[in-house]
Design a protein around this motif. Structure first.
Motif, PDB file in Angstrom:
ATOM      1  N   ILE A   1       0.868  -1.175   0.000  1.00 61.00           N
ATOM      2  CA  ILE A   1       0.000   0.000   0.000  1.00 61.00           C
ATOM      3  C   ILE A   1       0.906   1.226   0.000  1.00 61.00           C
ATOM      4  O   ILE A   1       1.865   1.304   0.777  1.00 61.00           O
ATOM      5  N   ASP A   2       0.597   2.168  -0.850  1.00 55.14           N
ATOM      6  CA  ASP A   2       1.384   3.394  -0.936  1.00 55.14           C
ATOM      7  C   ASP A   2       0.620   4.557  -0.333  1.00 55.14           C
ATOM      8  O   ASP A   2      -0.584   4.732  -0.576  1.00 55.14           O
ATOM      9  N   LEU A   3       1.338   5.346   0.470  1.00 53.96           N
ATOM     10  CA  LEU A   3       0.804   6.576   1.050  1.00 53.96           C
ATOM     11  C   LEU A   3       1.777   7.700   0.749  1.00 53.96           C
ATOM     12  O   LEU A   3       2.996   7.492   0.710  1.00 53.96           O
ATOM     13  N   ASN A   4       1.245   8.864   0.586  1.00 49.21           N
ATOM     14  CA  ASN A   4       2.101  10.019   0.328  1.00 49.21           C
ATOM     15  C   ASN A   4       2.228  10.818   1.622  1.00 49.21           C
ATOM     16  O   ASN A   4       1.480  11.755   1.867  1.00 49.21           O
ATOM     17  N   GLY A   5       3.188  10.402   2.464  1.00 48.73           N
ATOM     18  CA  GLY A   5       3.358  11.117   3.716  1.00 48.73           C
ATOM     19  C   GLY A   5       4.181  10.349   4.727  1.00 48.73           C
ATOM     20  O   GLY A   5       4.575   9.191   4.530  1.00 48.73           O
ATOM     21  N   THR A   6       4.446  11.023   5.837  1.00 48.44           N
ATOM     22  CA  THR A   6       5.180  10.418   6.959  1.00 48.44           C
ATOM     23  C   THR A   6       4.196   9.727   7.877  1.00 48.44           C
ATOM     24  O   THR A   6       3.228  10.339   8.347  1.00 48.44           O
TER      25      THR A   6
END
Length: 1429
Positions: A240-245
């Motif tokens: 799963i990809d997320l754009n963030g920390t």
């Protein structure tokens, strides 16, 4: 020119040939992760008390895994909960642990034939060391049937996801090991931000696992049921990809009424593009997870926060399905997750009303304007899930500012309310509910008849600033009670430490700067037996006591009845009652209370005796039955109970001394009245005054067909003023001579006088005779007396060893009658001697001086299970209990501020500590003088050890401290304390606040204050000089010729004292390119460490009349590679060691003859420890071996009846003796012989030998005596202690070959997936170093596995044989000593004796077996090493 001292022709002494052994002495103490497993609870534990809160806890401590067992005990009569936390096992993982979680596995049925075949194929696996028992233990891909289904899942910097279990190695449940079950590569090795492994979350049903990176990526691991014989619970891995920390992630509890098979993952993250925090939830369908893409529905929602605030934590609520809370800097918010109306809709989030946290009172703490008034929540925890599907939820929040909250969330309304439980418990990154105990009770008030359920939560918390602990939060009808259960010792962060080494053994201590802010303290770390003082008379009625005895009325009594105390011309008798109470019964016993007592005790059942200077009194307490014996013209000097109704008396008269044997006789006169009489049945003249007497009995050898006890022989040991030890055998009417041992030494007759004697007996009836001397020493002997009436051997007392323990006469406190294997020793300090396989003396950690002591058996239940003693301490009678031996005992010396630097002022026996407060905007530095001997835990006296405080300038930080001694003719040395500081700019700007621009050199003197009280000394610090410097003074080191070296930024300065003008003057300077952070010296060589150029060597050249008019510092060489050095230590003019901020330690040096050292310094050894070590110290600076806890071997000459004998110190004589009884060689302890064959000192003696002819075997032994093995100790930021010892180069190839084969086999390789050689070479290549953390795994293997390792290590047998031959040829190893090292008698009799029989004389594995045992002896010795040995 540098002068190299001449030592010997031994190539091992050359610093170009350094070989090092290293291991952790103390694992890290900072706890970063915790989870519950089920590994140690046996079936019988569950059967005895299935409801008892009894859990296993695994701690992640940076580079170590630690397994503990917590047992919650029954509450006492007051309802106070209690419990204990016991260490089960600790093991290095050779890497950095990132996260830990618990996985409950489900198993498929086993195919019987397949399982059997798999067990039979163990030996065919090349990665498995062959052993007929290996299939019973876990291994890669196999979990035994008896093992718990609970598995530990861990990630580390190896990039591997590891499945780990634990199993005991034997049926006694005494020791075990962690085992790898499966490894899955999920990332590249290291700690990259986008590499998976930072956090782990597991679905409550253990079917899905999520592993996140710090940024952008999450891996989903779909789990399945597996067979134990083919352990593989991983079905598939998706991403799963997320754009963030990623801040945190949790799996939510699924709705029990939802029929769809799914799991919900909640993630809190910060998106840099939107500059906001978000919550994302992933609805993961599990109905079709075997093939095709996963069915994942996503819901996201922003978190409304002030732009300057952050989300700290996210926590799932087990009792509230599809619910979570997130916690920011001011409030806590509950979020519920709902699905859309249609299956294709995304998830929806409902953010409920937030609950503001309670503001902190900054005014009371002096922190006005310091920042956010709300507590910064550092951890949160929930109790185990309730059995009720929907119920209220309890949530605990902890902050690093010491607040601990309990929040209750209503399951119907989602309303939240909280209460402050305590405000004095700083919580670190771990907060965990271990167990919840429930109690049903009837309501005290109200009309309802329904029982009320009250919960008790056992809450574990870590503390990044100090000690953690376990608390019991107990619900009451009218509120909540909080109870402290136990402490979790934490020494981190360790910024500095020092080692104190007094003149006598067993008193060594490390003083560690520990904790931060209010938790700041000095931890005194010692090794020894812990003591609990369990009672006190509370009065000064026992001042001037001259003797103390505990007495039973009958031999069969379980507990002592009387305590007899002697004073000058006075005697008191106390009766021990229930609960430990004491009652004065002096008037009713029948002793002469106007005389001082020499000895008292039970003469026979119901008859007590009192020995005084004029004779003996025998009395039956509470009756008129009494008799006495008078010594007439003689004076009684000593006495001892022999047997039922028999006493031995030592008396002196004008010109003569003698022994008198008394027997109690009873008769019946007219009127049926019993009469007692003491009769003399034997006498024996002596040539000198008897100083002490001890009698014991030995059961005769052989078996008796009669059920009655075997007959025994009575022996008596007498110490005399000659000085000598006399041994007699006591018969019915005779005192027969057996043996005489003279203690005469030229010039020492007055101090070797025997003062006390005791005899210890182990389970095998082996005996040790210990003789306490008046000079504070002990001599121990092997007892070789006959067990029958045959003639005694020529040496009844053999193998003498001298232990120098103190300065006051030595006395023993032991059971008055019967055999014992351990005894309490008291001089000016307390010790315990124990005979268990070997004779061992351990320090007892009791700092008060004891004037009198006696063993005491009490009826108090908590005390009866431990050795108890009644003692006179500072005019007060106390009952102390020995709690057991502890490798390291921590004593906290509270400071109330953060300690940054520490200095041991050896001349004053004080510690100087530089502490930093919490001032705003710049903290104030305080210099505190600490006297460790004044430490106290009594209320109100927690800081009485701080004897003086001095504050420096506002914004001034201390970087370095040193003790400077200036010799003065006909006076004691002048002692000055040099302080190096850095001054921060008072403007408060970011740049100036980050680095000091200026500094000072401040010099104080320490002197006695006239304001001190009688009990404690008072000292003052007087400012002598203060010099402003253009740059910070980062380092200070004392130097030769009354000079000091300082680093003023990047400038090395040599300073001297102008005695005429009483000022400091600059003698020489040298400028480097980078700031110098450390300075050390050896002779005229100067070693500096900097943050860029690593290590540099310089030479000091003094001014001369002709060539040089001024002192000069000449550059010699610098290191080839760059290191960020944090500390360095010069050990010789050509060699130094250093530690760097990358987690490595290295030795660096040069040799004029070595062509590789023409231009630069070269590495002599290096290894990556994996922990940042700020300081390294050399311990055991004194070379005298008599200060060792192992004692010094003494020689004997002509020891027989009627012959003279003598004792002389001969250095390191062999510990092997020939016993005439059996004809076999025996060894006291292999440690006594292995010192000289295994280790070398780091520093060599300054004396040089006159000629090469002196370098014989005898001089080599004397060299070893003067230079006992030393340890280099490093202290890490996470609280560990790491030891480094110098190995002999001849032994290194053996251990290196074993290390090479172990790091590639299943049993020895690192636990969490790292490659050993790669990890140990991260900061610099590992060279010339043996890793003890790895090799200690060898000792945990069974004998068959050890044989397999030796087989794999090609050439290891040849190396061992060559080493043994070399030791016999050059190091004086005897044939008997070699036989012991290679004997096929197993090291562990309980486990291995049957296995070892397979390797008899005709076995082809006999040579491998001998190799295993030789290596086992060496490794056992190396594992026993400590900084004080």
């Amino acid at each position: 020119m540098l002068v190299k001292p001449m030592h010997s022709m031994d190539p091992d002494q050359d610093y170009a040939n350094v070989r090092v052994y290293t291991r952790h002495l103390q694992p890290p103490s900072a706890i970063h992760q915790a989870c519950i497993v089920d590994w140690t609870r046996r079936p019988k534990d569950v059967a005895e008390d299935p409801q008892e809160p009894n859990v296993d806890i695994v701690f992640g401590k940076g580079t170590f895994l630690s397994l503990h067992k917590f047992v919650a005990e029954e509450a006492d009569d007051t309802g106070r909960p209690s419990g204990s936390l016991q260490l089960v096992h600790e093991q290095a993982v050779f890497g950095k642990i990132k996260d830990l979680r618990t996985l409950y596995c489900t198993f498929e049925p086993e195919d019987i034939e397949e399982s059997t075949d798999d067990a039979m194929d163990v030996d065919q696996d090349p990665d498995i060391i062959s052993s007929k028992h290996s299939w019973d233990r876990p291994r890669l891909g196999y979990l035994p049937k008896s093992a718990s289904p609970t598995v530990l899942v861990a990630t580390s910097d190896s990039g591997v996801l590891s499945f780990v279990t634990f199993q005991f190695d034997d049926k006694s449940y005494s020791r075990g090991n962690f085992y790898i079950l499966k490894e899955v590569e999920i990332a590249e090795p290291g700690s990259g931000y986008t590499e998976a492994g930072a956090k782990i979350a597991i679905d409550p049903t253990s079917r899905v696992m999520a592993i996140s990176a710090l940024q952008n990526h999450i891996k989903l691991v779909i789990l399945r049921g597996t067979k134990r014989s083919q352990f593989d619970p991983v079905e598939r891995i998706s991403a799963i990809d997320l754009n963030g920390t990623i801040v945190g992630m949790e799996f939510l509890t699924a709705d029990p009424y939802d029929a769809e098979d799914h799991a919900i993952l909640a993630v809190a993250f910060f998106n840099k593009e939107t500059d906001r925090y978000h919550i994302a939830t992933f609805h993961i369908g599990l109905h079709n997870h075997l093939a095709g893409p996963l069915s994942i529905k996503i819901g996201t929602s922003p978190i409304r926060l002030d732009p300057m605030q952050s989300v700290l934590h996210i926590k799932a609520l087990p009792n509230l399905p599809c619910s979570l809370v997130y916690i920011d800097e001011e409030k806590i918010t509950l979020v519920t997750v709902e699905r859309g109306a249609s299956p294709t809709n995304s998830l929806k989030h409902k953010h409920h009303d937030s609950l503001k946290l309670m503001k902190r009172d900054l005014t009371s703490k002096g922190e006005e304007g310091a920042g956010n008034p709300y507590p910064l929540i550092s951890a949160c925890a929930t109790p185990p899930r309730s059995q009720i599907p929907l119920s209220d939820q309890t949530l605990y929040l902890g902050s690093d500012t010491a607040e601990l909250y309990r929040i209750n969330i209503q399951h119907l309304t989602y309303g939240m309310n909280f209460e402050l439980i305590t405000g004095d418990r700083p919580v670190g990154e771990v907060l965990f509910v271990l167990a919840r105990a429930q109690l049903k009770t009837e309501p005290i008030m109200g009309d309802t008849n329904q029982d009320i359920i009250l919960n008790t939560d056992y809450l574990l918390y870590s503390n990044d600033q100090g000690d953690g602990g376990i608390l019991a939060v107990k619900e009451e009808e009218d509120g909540i009670d909080l109870f402290a259960i136990t402490e979790l010792q934490n020494t981190s962060p360790v910024l500095d430490f020092c080692a104190r080494e007094p003149s006598f053994p067993g008193r060594d201590a490390l003083f560690v700067c520990s904790g931060m802010k209010e938790e700041g303290s000095i931890k005194r770390i010692r090794s020894g037996i812990t003591v609990e003082s369990t009672g006190s008379s509370g009065d000064n009625f026992f001042a001037g006591a001259t003797g103390l005895w505990s007495v039973k009325e009958s031999a069969t009594d379980e507990f002592d009845t009387f305590i007899v105390t002697s004073f000058i011309q006075q005697t008191k008798i106390m009766r021990s009652g229930l609960g430990g109470s004491l009652e004065d019964v002096s008037e009713s016993v029948g002793f002469d209370l106007t005389l001082d007592t020499l000895e008292a005790g039970r003469l026979k059942d119901q008859i007590l005796f009192q020995v005084h200077r004029g004779g003996v009194i025998a009395v039956q307490p509470g009756t008129d039955l009494k008799c006495s014996w008078q010594s007439n013209d003689s004076v009684v000097a000593s006495a001892c109970w022999v047997n039922e109704g028999i006493l031995m008396i030592g008396q002196i008269s004008a010109g003569s001394s003698s022994l008198v044997l008394l027997k109690l006789a009873s008769s019946v006169e007219e009127g049926s009245n019993s009469v007692l009489e003491l009769k003399v049945i034997a006498t024996r003249s002596l040539s000198a005054e008897p100083t002490t007497i001890h009698c014991w009995q030995v059961e005769t050898a052989g078996q008796s067909s009669s059920p009655s006890p075997r007959p025994s022989l009575q022996y008596c040991c007498v110490g005399s003023l000659e000085p000598s030890i006399l041994v007699f055998q006591i018969t019915k009417d005779q005192i027969r001579d057996v043996y005489t041992e003279s203690l005469a030494q030229a010039g020492l007759e007055s101090v070797t006088i025997p003062h006390s004697i005791c005899v210890l007996t182990d389970n095998d009836n082996k005996r040790k005779v210990a003789v306490g001397l008046r000079d504070g020493s002990i001599i121990s002997y092997d007892w070789n007396g006959p067990a029958d009436s045959s003639t005694a051997p020529s040496r009844v007392l053999s193998n003498p060893r001298l232990f120098k323990l103190g300065i006051l006469p030595v006395r023993f406190a032991m059971a008055n009658q019967g055999r014992c294997s351990r005894v309490l020793i008291y001089s000016d300090r307390l010790w315990q001697a124990e005979l268990k396989d070997t004779f061992e003396i351990q320090s007892v950690l009791f700092d008060d001086e004891i004037s009198q002591a006696s063993a005491f058996q009490t009826s108090v239940q908590e005390q009866s299970s431990h050795p108890c003693f009644v003692c006179i301490v500072d005019h007060d009678m106390q009952l102390i209990t020995l709690q057991g031996s502890s490798p390291y005992n921590y004593q906290t010396l509270s400071l109330g501020q953060t300690p940054r630097r520490i200095l041991d002022i050896t001349s004053k026996k004080l510690l100087l500590v530089a502490t930093v407060g919490d001032g705003f905007p710049f903290a104030e530095t305080t210099l505190q003088l600490v006297d460790p001997e004044r430490a106290s835990n009594e209320p109100g006296l927690e800081k009485q050890h701080v004897v003086c405080e001095t504050s420096l300038k506002q914004g001034e930080a201390v970087f370095s401290m040193a003790e400077w001694k200036i010799p003065r003719p006909n006076k004691s040395d002048a002692v000055y304390i040099c302080i190096g500081t850095g001054l921060f700019s008072p403007t408060g700007t970011e740049i100036s606040a980050a680095a000091p621009k200026h500094g000072r050199l401040v010099i104080f003197s320490v002197k006695q204050s006239k304001k001190g009280d009688r009990k404690f000394r008072k000292v003052e610090m007087e400012l002598r000089w203060a010099m402003s410097m253009p740059a910070p003074v980062f380092a200070i080191s004392t130097f030769i010729d009354m000079k000091i070296l300082i680093s003023n930024g990047s400038t090395l300065k040599l300073m001297g004292l102008d005695l005429e003008n009483k000022t400091l003057v600059e003698k020489a300077i040298y400028r480097e390119r980078w700031p110098i952070v450390q300075i050390s010296s050896s002779g005229s060589m100067i070693c500096t460490g900097s943050r860029r150029e690593a290590i540099c060597f310089y030479e000091y050249q003094a001014a001369t009349a002709g060539e040089r008019s001024a002192d000069r510092i000449r550059f010699i060489k610098s290191a080839r590679s760059m290191r960020i050095v944090s500390d360095c230590l010069a050990l010789s003019p050509e060699f130094a060691v250093g530690v760097d901020l990358s987690g490595g330690i290295f030795g660096i040096g040069y040799s004029p003859e070595d062509p590789n050292c023409q231009h630069t310094l070269v590495d002599r050894f290096s290894i990556h420890v994996g922990e940042v070590m700020n300081r390294i110290r050399l311990t055991k600076l004194w070379p005298a071996e008599e200060r060792s806890m192992k004692g010094v071997a003494l020689s004997q000459h002509q020891t027989a009846v009627g012959e003279e004998s003598s004792i002389s110190q001969t250095g390191f004589s062999s510990a092997i003796t020939a016993t005439s009884q059996t004809g076999h060689a025996s060894i006291e302890s292999t440690q006594l012989s292995l010192d000289r064959w295994v280790l070398l000192p780091w520093t060599l003696p300054e004396e040089s030998f006159a000629s090469s002819q002196a370098l014989t075997q005898a001089s080599s032994s004397s060299l070893h005596l003067r230079t006992a093995p030393q340890a280099l100790i490093g202290g890490s930021l996470i609280g560990s202690l790491v030891g480094f010892w110098r190995l002999r180069s001849s032994l290194y190839p053996i251990l290196h070959a074993l290390q090479t084969v172990m790091q590639t086999t299943y049993e020895g390789r690192p636990l969490l997936g790292n490659q050993h050689d790669r990890y140990r070479s991260l900061s610099s290549p590992m060279i010339c170093t043996v890793d003890g953390n790895l090799l200690q795994q060898f000792m945990r293997l069974d004998h068959g596995q050890q044989i397999g390792l030796v087989t794999k290590a090609v050439g290891l047998e040849r190396l061992v044989e060559g080493w043994l031959h070399q030791q016999q040829e050059t190091m004086g190893m005897s044939a008997a000593e070699r036989e012991i090292l290679t004997s096929t008698n197993c090291l562990d009799r309980e486990r291995e004796s049957a296995t070892c029989l397979e390797h008899g004389p005709s076995s082809p594995d006999k040579g491998k077996c001998a190799t295993v045992h030789m290596i086992g002896h060496v490794l056992a010795y190396l594992q026993s090493l400590d900084w004080h040995q």
